[in-house]
Design an enzyme around this catalytic site. Sequence first.
Site, PDB file in Angstrom:
ATOM      1  N   LYS A  34      -7.134  -2.358  -1.417  1.00 24.40           N
ATOM      2  CA  LYS A  34      -6.115  -1.357  -1.760  1.00 24.40           C
ATOM      3  C   LYS A  34      -4.722  -1.915  -1.490  1.00 24.40           C
ATOM      4  CE  LYS A  34      -6.353   0.728   2.844  1.00 24.40           C
ATOM      5  NZ  LYS A  34      -6.543   1.954   3.635  1.00 24.40           N
ATOM      6  N   ARG A  74      -8.457  13.341  10.131  1.00 23.38           N
ATOM      7  CA  ARG A  74      -7.532  13.139   9.006  1.00 23.38           C
ATOM      8  C   ARG A  74      -8.223  13.592   7.722  1.00 23.38           C
ATOM      9  NH1 ARG A  74      -5.449   7.120   7.879  1.00 23.38           N
ATOM     10  NH2 ARG A  74      -7.650   6.935   7.276  1.00 23.38           N
ATOM     11  N   TYR A 111      26.917  -8.219   8.800  1.00 27.30           N
ATOM     12  CA  TYR A 111      27.461  -6.862   8.811  1.00 27.30           C
ATOM     13  C   TYR A 111      27.541  -6.315  10.229  1.00 27.30           C
ATOM     14  CZ  TYR A 111      26.865  -6.605   3.735  1.00 27.30           C
ATOM     15  OH  TYR A 111      26.940  -6.819   2.391  1.00 27.30           O
ATOM     16  N   MET A 140      20.539  -7.251   2.457  1.00 25.70           N
ATOM     17  CA  MET A 140      19.646  -6.996   1.333  1.00 25.70           C
ATOM     18  C   MET A 140      19.004  -8.263   0.784  1.00 25.70           C
ATOM     19  SD  MET A 140      20.402  -5.036  -2.289  1.00 25.70           S
ATOM     20  CE  MET A 140      20.789  -3.488  -1.489  1.00 25.70           C
TER      21      MET A 140
END
Length: 358
Positions: free
Chosen positions: A35, A130, A255, A303
Site C-alpha cells: 500500500k 480502530r 530563513y 522548499m
Amino acid sequence: MKPFPRAEISGDALLSNLKRLRELAPQSKVMAVVKANGYGHGLLNVANCLTSADGFGLARLEEALELRAGGVTTKLLLLEGFFRQNDLNTLVEHDIDTVVHHEFQIEMLETAQLTKPVTVWMKIDSGMHRLGFSLAQFNATYERLLACPQVAKPIHLMTHFACADEPDNPATLRQAERFNLLTQDLPGERTLANSAAALYWQQTQADWIRPGIALYGVSPVVGDLGRNHGLIPAMELVSQLIAVREHKAGDPVGYGSYWHAKQDTKLGVVAIGYGDGYPRNAPEGTPVWVNGRLVPIVGRVSMDMLTVDLGADANDVVGDDALLWGQALPVEEVAEHIGTIAYELVTKLTPRVAVCFK
C-alpha cells in the site's frame, strides 16, 4: 546523467528481504504489503519484483486495480475493505479478496447481486480499537457472514496489533490470546502478524504474515535497525551539492537566520527540501552522508534546498552526491533525529523525486 533528487530502489534488496522474512516465518505464507505506493518504493515495480510473494496487501481498491491493470495475477487483499456497493462487482471481476470490519459492509454484501461469492477476511478487534468486530459481536457477526451467499466459504480471520513494535509490552500476547480463543475451532486461514510481530512475536505468525515496512529493509521498532534482522534497505534517497560556500564565524544561514556558525567553515547546499518530501522540521544536526562521512544539517530546511556544515577543511565540490538515507545512513536513524518514524519518511516523498528502480 542521473536525475536528482532521486530514490534508488534495489530489487535485489527487496528479494533478499522477502527471503529473510520467509526464513523468520517458515510455516507462514507472506502477504507482502505494498500500500501507499509500495511504501514510497513504487507500487507496480515492487509487485513485479516480488512475484514470489504469496499475496499483496493494499489499502484501497484503486491500488489493487492498478496492479491488475499492470498484469499482476497474485492474490490481492484490501486491508481496509470496500466502501461502496459497486465495489463488490469490481472485487468479483478482478478476483480481489476483501477485509470485512463493519456492519455496513455486511449489509452491502447481503443485498448484492454477484456472479460469484467474494473471499472475505473477517477482522476481529482484539485490542487495537480502530477497525474490526468486537469480541462480543463476533459470534453473531460470523454466523451472519456464514449465512450470506455472497460470501465465499470458509471465512478467513484476522486481527491487527496495537503494540507489536514495543517488544517488552505484553499487550501483543494478550491480543493474540483473545483472537486464538475466539477462533480456535473455526475453519479458514488466519493472519495476525504485521512486520513487528513477524520479527518479535514469532508465536503470532499463523497461516500468513503481513510484512510492510520490514519488506523494505526497515525496522518498525524505534531504536532498532532493519539490518539487525538481516534486512537490507531497499531505498537510497540521493541528491547532490549544488553549491559549496565559504562561511564566516557568526554568520547565519537560511530563513529566520536562527543558526549562526561558531567558527569559519564551508557550507554545502543540497538540492532537496520539503517540496520533495524531506521534512521541514528536521532539526540542526540531522545527519546527511557526503563523501564517506556524516555532516549535520544547519539552518532551516526550505522548499527546494537544505544546508549542511561540511567543515572548514572540506574538499567537497559541486556535483558530489549527498545521501539523505540508505545503506550508509539508515532511515531509522534519520527518523529518530527528526522525531518521526521511518514509515513517514519513505512514504511522503513527492513526485519531484525520481524513482529509479534497479
